[in-house]
Design an enzyme around this catalytic site. Structure first.
Site, PDB file in Angstrom:
ATOM      1  N   TYR A 123       0.818  -1.213   0.000  1.00 34.51           N
ATOM      2  CA  TYR A 123       0.000   0.000   0.000  1.00 34.51           C
ATOM      3  C   TYR A 123       0.857   1.270   0.000  1.00 34.51           C
ATOM      4  CZ  TYR A 123      -3.901  -3.145   1.163  1.00 34.51           C
ATOM      5  OH  TYR A 123      -4.843  -4.136   1.155  1.00 34.51           O
ATOM      6  N   HIS A 140       4.918  -6.542  -4.439  1.00 39.63           N
ATOM      7  CA  HIS A 140       3.491  -6.782  -4.620  1.00 39.63           C
ATOM      8  C   HIS A 140       2.673  -5.540  -4.376  1.00 39.63           C
ATOM      9  CE1 HIS A 140       2.116  -6.834  -0.388  1.00 39.63           C
ATOM     10  NE2 HIS A 140       3.379  -7.059  -0.170  1.00 39.63           N
ATOM     11  N   TYR A 196     -11.355  -1.415  -0.191  1.00 41.89           N
ATOM     12  CA  TYR A 196     -11.383  -0.970   1.211  1.00 41.89           C
ATOM     13  C   TYR A 196     -10.134  -0.206   1.596  1.00 41.89           C
ATOM     14  CZ  TYR A 196      -8.065  -4.000   3.780  1.00 41.89           C
ATOM     15  OH  TYR A 196      -6.930  -4.574   4.297  1.00 41.89           O
ATOM     16  N   ARG A 197      -9.114  -0.231   0.738  1.00 42.67           N
ATOM     17  CA  ARG A 197      -7.823   0.343   1.122  1.00 42.67           C
ATOM     18  C   ARG A 197      -6.959   0.285  -0.120  1.00 42.67           C
ATOM     19  NH1 ARG A 197      -4.452  -2.994   5.679  1.00 42.67           N
ATOM     20  NH2 ARG A 197      -2.757  -1.567   6.066  1.00 42.67           N
ATOM     21  N   ASP A 207      -1.447 -11.231   8.777  1.00 39.30           N
ATOM     22  CA  ASP A 207      -0.601 -12.284   8.195  1.00 39.30           C
ATOM     23  C   ASP A 207       0.848 -12.164   8.626  1.00 39.30           C
ATOM     24  OD1 ASP A 207      -2.412 -13.702   6.136  1.00 39.30           O
ATOM     25  OD2 ASP A 207      -2.782 -11.587   5.828  1.00 39.30           O
TER      26      ASP A 207
END
Ligand code: ADP
Length: 558
Positions: free
Chosen positions: A108, A420, A501-502, A170
């Site tokens: 993110y 990623h 959502y983000r 995670d």
């Protein structure tokens, strides 16, 4: 670069000249000390690449150019009063600040700022205390630098694990506070972190200190001559979220309206027994039936925790890279996916859940879960002790009881120089919705040359569908493809009424634009609040697509 004068950072804050920057840095050093200020003036400072030793100055998993989302300097406040003073300073100089807690927000944007050249505010380096763990109340009060792993270790070291568990995501290295205010999730019954927070202490953009909820009611014993952050708090602060009047906490999540300096988080009482399990689901199309089975069970809390349905490649990537399975450099075909599933003794989809409570409780729940999933032809049921060779089940066994792990890091290495990006749309818990999202996202992945790697994280009434877009960060074409693909997916999704959502820094504007009901009414409200609380727009401008009036948001498009 040649025109940079001595002492300049790689990127100056917007509208700030060398001299003002120097003056700002000089004053910041006066406040927090030399050890707590770093100017980013050398490309070598952008070298960090690992979650285990994360960058505090740039996005390690960059999809824009590596040197785009970069801070001009990083300042590490030592305490709440430093945060207040730095905010006043940044208002005086109109230097934008970008607060982060640990900077492990990978996928993110990490610790990087939305506006290049912002001053990063490293909240976690010095402010990393567990202020309280209350056993009877089953909560903790933490500062920004407390990590999930740190809080778990604290419980273990103080012999409290038999009383309290912490919910972990995670990976255990992120900030409890940072993850919670970004509305991140974990996998125990307390997986919705924001739902389980209780009470915030926040510094507003003008430096004012605020306690939310019951924290707004002072403790009668408090000495008013003490700085506000040091006054003992109301005894119900971590017990009741809402206090009196409008409930403010939500506006400090995914937000540029305040810097959160303390947060209460509920801990889960040790349930007195635990059993994790894996249900393998053989065929691709069984996803539909599985989700239909899950919906009533989850809403009724027969499924007690946040379970996940993982695509075969997510599990495969945790135990090996792409080369370990195939010489192909194309997206793997259904035949290849079936072969991998067979080799790993897994299904095309794999459902990881857990049972909590003493044996009679677990046994009763397991009977229902097992009978329900048995409707899927070929579904198989495993406990970790049945298949010690299943690495992922062993990892999830820990995660679903709040024991942090770093093992899920491995799937990023699916490709060489693996990085990623997350595409994270919300879905209803229906077979139709899950299948539709899977179809659209897998098709786009294949079109852009990527393997579909993803999972469905089941909340109470919705699914966080997480597509892990793994790309080789040293390959400009893959990076471009990843970026273009996620842009396309955001549009694909919005056309079908799905929203994320983000998201990563580079996509915040695009996604904010999709939440545009009734002529952008929500964005207008957000802007009104932003401009009222932060008239100079110094705090995290552009975060989640909200631009203060002092910025032309369009000029900052990525
Ligand atoms: P992680 O917990 O994964 O390490 P970060 O520390 O990178 O997360 O924080 C993620 C994002 O959350 C930041 O980029 C920032 O926008 C926001 N954030 C984190 N900590 C704070 C804080 N103390 N106050 C305000 N916003 C914060």
């Amino acid at each position: 670069q040649a025109s940079r004068s001595a002492g300049d950072p790689l990127i100056l804050p917007p509208g700030i000249n060398s001299q003002s920057f120097k003056d700002f840095i000089g004053k910041a050093i006066d406040i927090v000390g030399e050890d707590n200020v770093t100017v980013i003036n050398d490309a070598q400072q952008l070298g960090k690449q690992s979650y285990l030793d994360p960058s505090k100055v740039h996005d390690m998993f960059y999809i824009a150019d590596e040197d785009y989302f970069v801070s001009s300097a990083v300042v590490c406040p030592r305490n709440v009063q430093d945060v207040q003073t730095i905010l006043r300073l940044s208002n005086e100089f109109e230097v934008p600040l970008w607060p982060f807690s640990v900077g492990r927000n990978v996928g993110y944007g990490g610790a990087a700022p939305r506006v290049p050249g912002s001053v990063g505010l490293d909240m976690g380096k010095n402010m990393n205390k567990i202020l309280e763990v209350n056993v009877d109340g089953a909560y903790a009060l933490v500062e920004p630098g407390v990590t999930f792993a740190g809080l778990h270790d604290y419980l273990v070291q103080n012999n409290l694990r038999d009383k309290l568990w912490v919910d972990v995501p995670d990976l255990g290295g992120g900030s409890v506070l940072g993850n919670t205010i970004e509305r991140g999730v974990g996998y125990t019954p307390y997986g919705d972190h924001w739902m389980m927070h209780c009470g915030l202490e926040v510094v507003l953009p003008d430096g004012t200190l605020l306690r939310t909820g019951m924290g707004a009611l002072p403790d009668p014993s408090a000495d008013p001559s003490l700085p506000a952050d040091q006054q003992p708090a109301n005894k119900c602060w971590q017990h009741f979220n809402y206090g009196f009047g409008p409930y403010n906490d939500g506006i400090f999540t995914q937000s540029s309206l305040g810097i959160v300096v303390k947060m209460g988080i509920w801990l889960m009482p040790n349930p007195g027994g635990y059993q994790s399990y894996l249900i393998t689901i053989p065929r691709d199309e069984d996803l539909h039936q599985a989700v239909e089975i899950i919906r009533p069970l989850r809403a009724a809390m027969v499924l007690q925790n946040v379970p996940t349905i993982r695509h075969i490649l997510l599990d495969a990537a945790v135990v090996g890279d792409k080369k370990a399975y195939s010489n192909s450099d194309k997206p793997l075909t259904d035949v290849e996916l079936d072969a991998i599933a067979k080799k790993l003794n897994l299904g095309r989809w794999n459902f990881y859940g857990a049972l909590y409570g003493p044996p009679p409780v677990r046994d009763a729940l397991w009977q229902v879960v097992k009978a329900s999933f048995s409707a899927i032809p070929g579904a198989k049921f495993y406990f970790p002790e049945d298949i010690p060779e299943s690495k992922v089940l062993q990892i999830r066994h820990d995660t679903m009881q709040g024991i942090p792990s770093m093992d899920e890091l491995k799937w990023v290495d699916w490709l060489p120089n693996g990085a990623h990006l997350f595409f994270s749309p919300i879905a209803k818990v229906t077979g139709d919705d899950a299948m539709a999202q899977y179809k659209v996202t897998r098709q786009r992945c294949e079109e852009y040359g990527f393997d579909f790697i993803g999972d469905f994280v089941v909340g109470m009434r919705e699914i966080h569908h997480i597509v892990c877009i793994v790309f080789d960060r040293k390959d400009p074409k893959q990076r471009r493809n990843a970026h273009e693909m996620i842009r396309t997916l955001i549009d694909d999704a919005a056309k079908r009424g799905w929203g994320e959502y983000r998201t990563h820094l580079a996509l915040m504007d695009q996604i904010a634009d999709t939440y545009n009901f009734n002529n952008n009414a929500q964005m207008k409200l957000n802007e009104t609040i932003k401009n009222a609380l932060d008239p100079k727009g110094v705090l995290a401008p552009g975060k989640n697509g909200i631009w203060p009036k002092t910025y032309d948001g369009k000029a900052w498009k990525v």
